[in-house]
Design an enzyme around this catalytic site. Sequence first.
Site, PDB file in Angstrom:
ATOM      1  N   ARG A   1       0.829  -1.208   0.000  1.00 25.38           N
ATOM      2  CA  ARG A   1       0.000   0.000   0.000  1.00 25.38           C
ATOM      3  C   ARG A   1       0.859   1.252   0.000  1.00 25.38           C
ATOM      4  O   ARG A   1       1.811   1.353   0.772  1.00 25.38           O
ATOM      5  CB  ARG A   1      -0.916  -0.010   1.226  1.00 25.38           C
ATOM      6  CG  ARG A   1      -1.801  -1.256   1.233  1.00 25.38           C
ATOM      7  CD  ARG A   1      -2.826  -1.225   2.328  1.00 25.38           C
ATOM      8  NE  ARG A   1      -3.635  -2.449   2.264  1.00 25.38           N
ATOM      9  CZ  ARG A   1      -4.672  -2.703   3.029  1.00 25.38           C
ATOM     10  NH1 ARG A   1      -5.063  -1.806   3.931  1.00 25.38           N
ATOM     11  NH2 ARG A   1      -5.356  -3.818   2.905  1.00 25.38           N
TER      12      ARG A   1
ATOM     13  N   GLU B   1      -7.564   0.141  14.811  1.00 27.43           N
ATOM     14  CA  GLU B   1      -8.023  -0.894  13.889  1.00 27.43           C
ATOM     15  C   GLU B   1      -7.110  -2.118  13.860  1.00 27.43           C
ATOM     16  O   GLU B   1      -5.891  -2.009  13.786  1.00 27.43           O
ATOM     17  CB  GLU B   1      -8.138  -0.317  12.480  1.00 27.43           C
ATOM     18  CG  GLU B   1      -8.758  -1.319  11.521  1.00 27.43           C
ATOM     19  CD  GLU B   1      -8.892  -0.777  10.097  1.00 27.43           C
ATOM     20  OE1 GLU B   1      -8.699   0.432   9.906  1.00 27.43           O
ATOM     21  OE2 GLU B   1      -9.177  -1.577   9.210  1.00 27.43           O
TER      22      GLU B   1
ATOM     23  N   ARG C   1       0.073  -5.302  12.423  1.00 29.13           N
ATOM     24  CA  ARG C   1      -0.747  -4.791  13.516  1.00 29.13           C
ATOM     25  C   ARG C   1      -0.951  -5.823  14.617  1.00 29.13           C
ATOM     26  O   ARG C   1      -1.071  -5.480  15.796  1.00 29.13           O
ATOM     27  CB  ARG C   1      -2.106  -4.329  12.987  1.00 29.13           C
ATOM     28  CG  ARG C   1      -1.965  -3.047  12.203  1.00 29.13           C
ATOM     29  CD  ARG C   1      -3.273  -2.520  11.722  1.00 29.13           C
ATOM     30  NE  ARG C   1      -3.023  -1.294  10.948  1.00 29.13           N
ATOM     31  CZ  ARG C   1      -3.968  -0.587  10.355  1.00 29.13           C
ATOM     32  NH1 ARG C   1      -5.222  -0.973  10.432  1.00 29.13           N
ATOM     33  NH2 ARG C   1      -3.665   0.497   9.689  1.00 29.13           N
TER      34      ARG C   1
END
Length: 414
Positions: free
Chosen positions: A254, A341, A382
């Site tokens: 990304r 998130e 994450r």
Amino acid sequence: MLDIRYIRENADRVQKSAQDKGYAVDVAQLLKLDEDRRELLQQVDVLRTKRNENAANLKDGKPDQATIDEGKTIKVELTELEASLKTIDDEYNALLQALPNITAMDVPLGGEEDSVEIKQWGKQITGAKDHLDFALARDWVDFERGAKVAGAKFYYLKGDLALLENAITQYALDFVIKKGFTFMTVPHMVNARTATGTGFAPRSQDQGDQYFIDGEDLSLIGTAEASLTGYHADEIIEEKDLPLLYAGLSPCYRKEAGTYGKHARGLFRVHQFNKLEMYAFTLPEQSVDFHEKILAIEEELWQSIGIPYHVINIAAGDLGAPATKKYDIEYWSAVDGMYRELTSCSNCTDFQARNLNIRVRREDGHIETVHTLNGTAVSLARSLIAVIEHYQNLDGTLQVPEVLRPYLGNRELL
RNA sequence: GGAGAGGUGACCGAGUGGUUGAUGGUACCGGUCUUGAAAACCGGCGUGGGGCGACUCACCGAGAGUUCGAAUCUCUCCCUCUCCGCCA
């Protein structure tokens, strides 16, 4: 894209959904084009019929001069009409493509701040050491050399942290396989049709989050969702074979353009990370329940690892074009004292499937578009942050979550 | 990367300018026959668009072109296979 028949009959809802999502579109304009297009199509069809009949007008296998002359006249007319049709068709398609999926009735209105918490799990502890400082102290991560070799937001994971990533991956993989998902490794690049069909921006917009390969019809995937959506493109699946459940493991690339400074530190937002993605092709009437099921799997997985979280129902303004509804699991950050998130699961109903022509033949023989859903099992970068924040010891060592120990040679401490 | 051969309906496979949207076979569905099944025989069996409908249009890898008429001819691109080269 949406079904034009649905749009004709539900223009208001389509328009409102688009607005709620923050898309500037004019459904009335689309419907006008739709009418014009059909009218023109009929004229073209009449002319084509004439052409076909004329061409079939043979004597002894040959046409006479009058037939040939008539054919030439028809051709001139037809060429002109077909050109107009193509013009209107292109415009019609562009508008149709620009429409996002409708939102489900129970999606909250508003932007990022308006998402609604629907559940909490675990204790909201605070006072942990930042994951980056913690990992750097152990020489577990190297952003400086990542920058030297590739650029900002690239990194190396080293030693036990790399092993921990591997353990989480293996654990999650076994977990979803037990839930009936078929493990797949997937292409890490997809062509434009697949990328845009899944709902990612085409190259022409040139911005977006994707890395494009120069001179090729390829972009690096931002998620295995793209490769998995395209897997059944142009296929008709038998009803008895649904639902089809896949788990795709891949790196995700990304650009994260414009996100510098926003949770930028460490592994939270990087240019490349590994992810295990669940993906489902279902019957239309199954997708709403299946969305809940995917969420339940995600929750069960993260509970088993012991990470506190809450679940939010994402507001319309924060939904992507393909999703009709999306749940995020946000883990409790023991450093920031807030939720951040961790995973995300969406019901895309028939939106992606219509783009990529993925259908089901029902038992009674009729054919319709399938529904697609996706959900993160584990997003590795994450996941590491969450584990470090919740399993760190004061002496700089890391406790291994119990369920992960079998995947780390039964070590309890890293 | 170089040379060659190909891409036709769920599958196999005909078809090189004119009722071919596509012969034939397999599979599948229905029927006859049979105690039942198999075999045999008869019938059906692509997708999408438009139209209340009769019906009609499009699609033989994709796009453009030639022609009164294209699955069939030309061009570009994509993909597959074989051989060579290179290489984890």
